[in-house]
Design an enzyme around this catalytic site. Structure first.
Site, PDB file in Angstrom:
ATOM      1  N   ASP A 171       0.842  -1.206   0.000  1.00  7.93           N
ATOM      2  CA  ASP A 171       0.000   0.000   0.000  1.00  7.93           C
ATOM      3  C   ASP A 171       0.873   1.251   0.000  1.00  7.93           C
ATOM      4  O   ASP A 171       1.937   1.253  -0.624  1.00  7.93           O
ATOM      5  CB  ASP A 171      -0.912  -0.056   1.233  1.00  7.93           C
ATOM      6  N   HIS A 204      -3.762   6.046   3.489  1.00  5.92           N
ATOM      7  CA  HIS A 204      -4.495   4.865   3.037  1.00  5.92           C
ATOM      8  C   HIS A 204      -3.940   3.589   3.657  1.00  5.92           C
ATOM      9  O   HIS A 204      -4.689   2.759   4.196  1.00  5.92           O
ATOM     10  CB  HIS A 204      -4.437   4.803   1.508  1.00  5.92           C
ATOM     11  N   SER A 356     -11.206  -0.949  -0.652  1.00  2.41           N
ATOM     12  CA  SER A 356      -9.947  -0.933   0.099  1.00  2.41           C
ATOM     13  C   SER A 356     -10.178  -1.127   1.586  1.00  2.41           C
ATOM     14  O   SER A 356      -9.312  -1.649   2.294  1.00  2.41           O
ATOM     15  CB  SER A 356      -9.216   0.400  -0.113  1.00  2.41           C
TER      16      SER A 356
END
EC number: 3.4.21.-
Length: 410
Positions: A171, A204, A356
């Site tokens: 990620d 994220h 996600s």
């Protein structure tokens, strides 16, 4: 002198027990119990002998021979195993009082042979016994995956924490100092900044890691988290960077291991191949279906058959309006308005949505399963998650989608 006396005693016991060969195979197989139990441990069984079977001397000899730290004459253990008909088994425990039997790991062919031994009363699949812990109150995503139906009860009940399992977060990196991960950050890799620390400058990856294994927001609260930074501060990257991250994980992972890929793009044979090679190396891979409200089979790595592809649901069990769908999905998990850790401080949180956010719920569940079954293959992990998933509760699941919602009994 005493050791020599013990060797002599063991030798006499085994010689006495082995005065005759194991009896001929019976035409009636011993019952095999508990094979379908939710907690059954693959390949591990308890073999219980009949009360009138002449096996106690051999069991006592084997039990003594397996005593930790005890040096034994060569061949005694093998002789006892032969007498008990256990040559093809790995014996873990021997019982001579509470019952007469052994706990073993055996392949299917050996299990079938053991069932034909007329001295065997029955064979039972070994199962896990666990303590219980409950998080209350819980975030809605955690709350949803531990119960079959709505309404939510405000609790997250779990019997495992993912301790000893390694989750590789492919990620934007992870905020290494966040208090959600204290003491549980493992070695990472940075494909964006050569020699970098895989520190998150986007948020994220930290959010994803928090859902996998944060102490407050995580499914698997004891898992070791490895940051694999393949996306930049804008949350963007390239297949080549993603493949570099997968290459590092495939070469350097510690088992039991699971990869989370809350990312994707257009169809890519190279990326799909990299994912497949990680799976072939024994690492479970969980991937996001994508956020375009389209068929997930048009996206990589969502279309990889051997990966676990995850769509997103809302708190009312509808497929999220953005979630991809179709035959390439394996199951759904909570993915709308999910609260987790954030990158702006060591205590920061944020509430965001996407496949996600659904994917790390499944990765966390895989880590829980791998804690109890650390030698499970990626295929076995996937099969277990699909077996336990709640069927037919996702509304508007989408054409050809499997109507399965993540459930965690682990």
């Amino acid at each position: 002198m005493k050791r020599g006396g013990l060797w002599l005693l063991l030798g006499l016991l085994v010689l006495s027990a082995c005065s005759s060969n194991p009896p001929a195979a019976s035409t009636q197989e011993a019952p095999l119990l508990g094979l379908e139990a939710p907690e059954a441990i693959p390949g591990r069984y308890i073999v219980v002998y009949k009360e009138n079977a002449d096996v106690l001397p051999a069991l006592e000899a084997l039990k003594a021979a397996l005593e930790p730290g005890l040096m034994q004459p060569q061949g005694l253990q093998a002789q006892a195993l032969r007498t008990l008909g256990l040559e093809g088994a790995r014996v873990d425990k021997v019982y001579t009082a509470a019952l007469r039997g052994v706990a073993v790991e055996v392949p299917d062919q050996e299990l079938a042979r053991l069932r034909q031994d007329p001295r065997v009363a029955y064979i039972e699949a070994d199962q896990e016994v666990r303590a219980f812990a409950v998080q209350s109150p819980a975030t809605w995503g955690l709350d949803r995956i531990d119960q079959r139906t709505l309404p939510l009860d405000g609790r997250y009940t779990y019997t495992a924490t993912g301790a000893g399992v390694h989750a590789y977060v492919v990620d934007t990196g992870i905020l290494l100092s966040h208090q959600e991960f204290t003491g549980r950050i493992g070695k990472g890799y940075d494909a964006i900044t050569p020699g970098g620390s895989a520190q998150d400058c986007n948020g994220h990856g930290t959010h994803v890691a928090g859902t996998i294994g944060g102490t407050t927001y995580g499914v698997a609260k004891g898992v070791t988290l490895h940051p694999v930074r393949v996306l930049d501060c804008n949350g963007s990257g390239s297949n080549s960077s993603v493949i570099a991250g997968l290459d590092w994980v495939t070469q350097n992972h510690v088992k039991p291991a699971v990869i989370n890929m809350s990312l994707g793009g257009g169809a890519s044979t190279a990326l799909d191949t990299a994912v497949m090679n990680a799976i072939n190396a024994g690492v479970t891979v969980v991937v996001a279906a994508g956020n375009d409200n389209r068929d997930a089979c048009f996206y990589s790595p969502a279309r990889v058959t051997a990966a676990i592809t995850v769509g997103a649901t809302t708190s009312t069990d509808y497929r999220a309006s953005f979630s991809n769908y179709g035959r390439c999905l394996d199951l759904f998990a909570p993915g709308q308005s999910i609260t987790s850790a954030w990158y702006t401080s060591s205590t920061a949180t944020n509430t965001i949505s996407g496949t996600s956010m659904a994917t790390p719920h499944v990765t966390g569940a895989a880590a829980l399963y791998l804690q109890w079954y650390p030698t499970a293959t990626p295929s076995q992990v996937a099969s277990a998650l699909l077996y336990y998933a709640t069927p037919n509760v996702v509304k508007n699941a989408g054409r050809y989608s499997p109507n399965l919602l993540l459930y965690t009994p682990f």
